[in-house]
Design an enzyme around this catalytic site. Structure first.
Site, short mmCIF file in Angstrom:
data_model
loop_
_atom_site.label_atom_id
_atom_site.label_comp_id
_atom_site.label_asym_id
_atom_site.label_seq_id
_atom_site.Cartn_x
_atom_site.Cartn_y
_atom_site.Cartn_z
N ASN A 123 0.89 -1.19 -0.03
CA ASN A 123 0.01 -0.04 -0.15
C ASN A 123 0.91 1.22 -0.03
OD1 ASN A 123 -2.82 1.24 0.15
ND2 ASN A 123 -2.03 1.93 2.26
N THR A 173 16.47 -21.99 -24.57
CA THR A 173 15.09 -21.74 -24.84
C THR A 173 14.82 -21.77 -26.47
OG1 THR A 173 15.26 -19.86 -23.35
CG2 THR A 173 13.42 -19.87 -24.76
N LYS A 175 13.08 -21.55 -29.85
CA LYS A 175 12.60 -20.25 -30.64
C LYS A 175 12.19 -20.70 -32.02
CE LYS A 175 14.53 -17.38 -27.42
NZ LYS A 175 13.60 -16.58 -26.83
N LYS A 177 9.72 -18.47 -29.98
CA LYS A 177 8.72 -18.71 -28.81
C LYS A 177 7.30 -19.23 -28.97
CE LYS A 177 9.82 -14.98 -26.70
NZ LYS A 177 9.96 -13.83 -25.56
N LYS A 201 13.83 -25.68 -23.05
CA LYS A 201 12.95 -24.51 -22.25
C LYS A 201 11.97 -23.97 -22.96
CE LYS A 201 12.79 -20.20 -19.80
NZ LYS A 201 12.28 -19.39 -20.88
N ASP A 203 9.30 -21.18 -23.38
CA ASP A 203 9.57 -19.68 -23.12
C ASP A 203 8.46 -19.33 -22.24
OD1 ASP A 203 10.98 -16.95 -23.43
OD2 ASP A 203 11.20 -17.36 -25.34
N GLU A 204 8.64 -18.13 -21.59
CA GLU A 204 7.60 -17.62 -20.38
C GLU A 204 6.19 -17.58 -20.93
OE1 GLU A 204 9.20 -13.78 -22.37
OE2 GLU A 204 10.02 -15.80 -21.58
N HIS A 294 10.97 -18.58 -14.16
CA HIS A 294 11.13 -17.41 -14.94
C HIS A 294 10.60 -16.40 -14.40
CE1 HIS A 294 11.29 -14.93 -18.37
NE2 HIS A 294 11.93 -15.98 -19.00
N HIS A 327 16.03 -17.22 -13.42
CA HIS A 327 16.75 -16.24 -14.40
C HIS A 327 17.31 -14.93 -13.49
CE1 HIS A 327 15.29 -17.85 -18.38
NE2 HIS A 327 14.66 -18.63 -17.26
N SER A 379 20.57 -16.01 -18.87
CA SER A 379 19.97 -16.15 -20.43
C SER A 379 19.69 -14.68 -20.87
CB SER A 379 18.92 -16.93 -19.85
OG SER A 379 17.88 -16.73 -21.14
#
EC number: 4.1.1.39
Length: 475
Positions: A123, A173, A175, A177, A201, A203-204, A294, A327, A379
């Site tokens: 807050n 990762t 790709k 992605k 991996k 990706d997020e 991540h 990460h 990364s």
């Protein structure tokens, strides 16, 4: 009634508004071993004294409100209030101060990062008396950290599960992605793992989209893992992203991953939330799954140096909530990360006891007692020429993750993985032989490339690639 238990109700209630510093600024206070300590970077509005600003932060993040209330007399404020116990100017800044606040342990629910953050930062950051506010660091006492499970397994248990020692772990990762079908995605996973990587991996933002539903991806990735393991004789893994729109759906995905027999799942802990993350971490420990974390959305919170929250606080919160990897920037790649500051929170993730060191942004000595450590993941925009620096900076207990630096290899995914594995093994061998990777790193890579055409091709394609921008987060 003793003086210690005397309340306003017993001496008469006086309504009205009074300065926060009259109650919440206590420079004579001696902090307790059980207090949670916070360091805030405070930028007051013009005309607001630093003592009043620091006291306002302590008040609004603990028991205070804008006016005296009658119900103050029904409890002991001295027992429960936060206290601003010290204020120091920030060197080089005219109107900026570090305010140190101590919070009694009883203000917080045991084992709940959600409640901890709701209280301390929930807050006060919108308070009008402040132009800006940033939480720089927290000291978590053992009395509180021991109420958390922490990482599902930790560094040593992960190495034992994988049977991999003496070097950083290698990841990639996948790709692009977004947009691949599940079968093509699994093919890329297989090629990278077969080439020598330990992990691939999600990706997020790979969850369960129309082009690739989560169950299909999980099945094809599991097939890729088992095929690569059979061909290489090494234990492999793929970070299957279990992040979902509800906790129930997240757990369903984690359960299916366990049924497939894969070693690791993944969660976006900031967008997914600490409650969901802690629940998943408990499931992972109970069911033998490693948990990759991540930090998607972190820069919204931590990138501005005057307002928000430093990543070292988010890193401590993750260690308590639970994760085996997180990460942590690269220092050398495309994403933000200043070396001393980055290594400061890397130590806070990995080590048991970390001394106060303001040169690295560590405001408090932190004792994690027996809580397992977390592997930092480097990364973002890294390639084979960065390998010596990454090996030297992060050491063995880390994961070095090359997305474009694997899949962008001119000969394909598997040769890209080979190039990274050869570069890593060469750097580890050179370091173990006593060579200085900071000075001789490029020569180490050149020597290794003579025996690896895959590495030679990678060296040629990325020899001119640099990301040279000044960091905006500095001490």
């Amino acid at each position: 009634m003793s003086p210690k238990t005397e309340t306003k109700a017993s001496v008469g209630f006086k309504a009205g508004v009074k300065d926060y510093r009259l109650t919440y600024y206590t420079p004579e206070y001696q902090t307790k071993d059980t207090d949670i300590l916070a360091a805030f970077r405070v930028t007051p509005q013009p005309g607001v004294p630093p003592e009043e600003a620091g006291a306002a932060v302590a008040a609004e993040s603990s028991t205070g409100t804008w006016t005296t209330v009658w119900t103050d007399g029904l409890t002991s404020l001295d027992r429960y209030k936060g206290r601003c116990y010290d204020i120091e100017p920030v060197p080089g800044e005219e109107s900026q101060f570090i305010a140190y606040v101590a919070y009694p342990l009883d203000l917080f629910e045991e084992g709940s990062v959600t409640n901890l953050f709701t209280s301390i930062v929930g807050n006060v950051f919108g308070f009008k008396a402040l132009r800006a506010l940033r939480l720089e660091d927290l000291r978590i006492p053992p009395a509180y950290s021991k109420t958390f499970q922490g990482p599902p397994h930790g560094i040593q248990v992960e190495r034992d599960k994988l049977n991999k020692y003496g070097r950083p772990l290698l990841g990639c990762t996948i790709k692009p992605k977004l947009g691949l079908s599940a079968k093509n995605y699994g093919r890329a996973v297989y090629e990278c793992l077969r080439g020598g990587l330990d992990f691939t991996k999600d990706d997020e933002n790979v969850n369960s989209q129309p082009f690739m539903r989560w169950r299909d991806r999980f099945v094809f990735c599991a097939e890729a893992i088992y095929k690569a393991q059979a061909e290489t004789g090494e234990i492999k893994g793929h970070y299957l992203n279990a992040t979902a729109g509800t906790c129930e759906e997240m757990m369903k995905r984690a359960i299916f991953a366990r049924e497939l027999g894969v070693p690791i799942v993944m969660h976006d802990y900031l967008t997914g939330g600490f409650t969901a993350n802690t629940s998943l971490a408990h499931y992972c420990r109970d069911n033998g799954l490693l948990l990759h974390i991540h930090r998607a959305m972190h820069a919204v919170i931590d990138r501005q140096r005057n307002h928000g929250m430093h990543f070292r606080v988010l890193a401590k919160a993750l260690r308590m909530s639970g994760g085996d990897h997180i990460h942590a920037g690269t220092v050398v790649g495309k994403l933000e990360g200043e070396r001393d500051v980055t290594l400061g929170f890397v130590d806070l993730l990995r080590d048991d006891f970390i001394e106060k060191d303001r040169s690295r942004g560590i405001y408090f000595t932190q004792d994690w007692v027996s809580m397992p450590g977390v592997l930092p993941v480097a990364s973002g925009g890294i390639h084979v020429w960065h390998m010596p620096a990454l090996t030297e900076i992060f050491g063995d207990d880390s994961v070095l993750q090359f997305g474009g630096g694997t899949l962008g290899h001119p000969w394909g995914n598997a040769p890209g993985a080979v190039a990274n594995r050869v570069a890593l093994e060469a750097c580890v061998q050179a370091r173990n032989e006593g060579r200085d990777l900071a000075r001789e790193g490029n020569e180490v890579i050149r020597e290794a490339s003579k025996w690896s055409p895959e590495l030679a091709a990678a060296c040629e394609i990325w020899k001119e690639i640099k990301f040279e921008f000044d960091t905006i987060d500095y001490l």
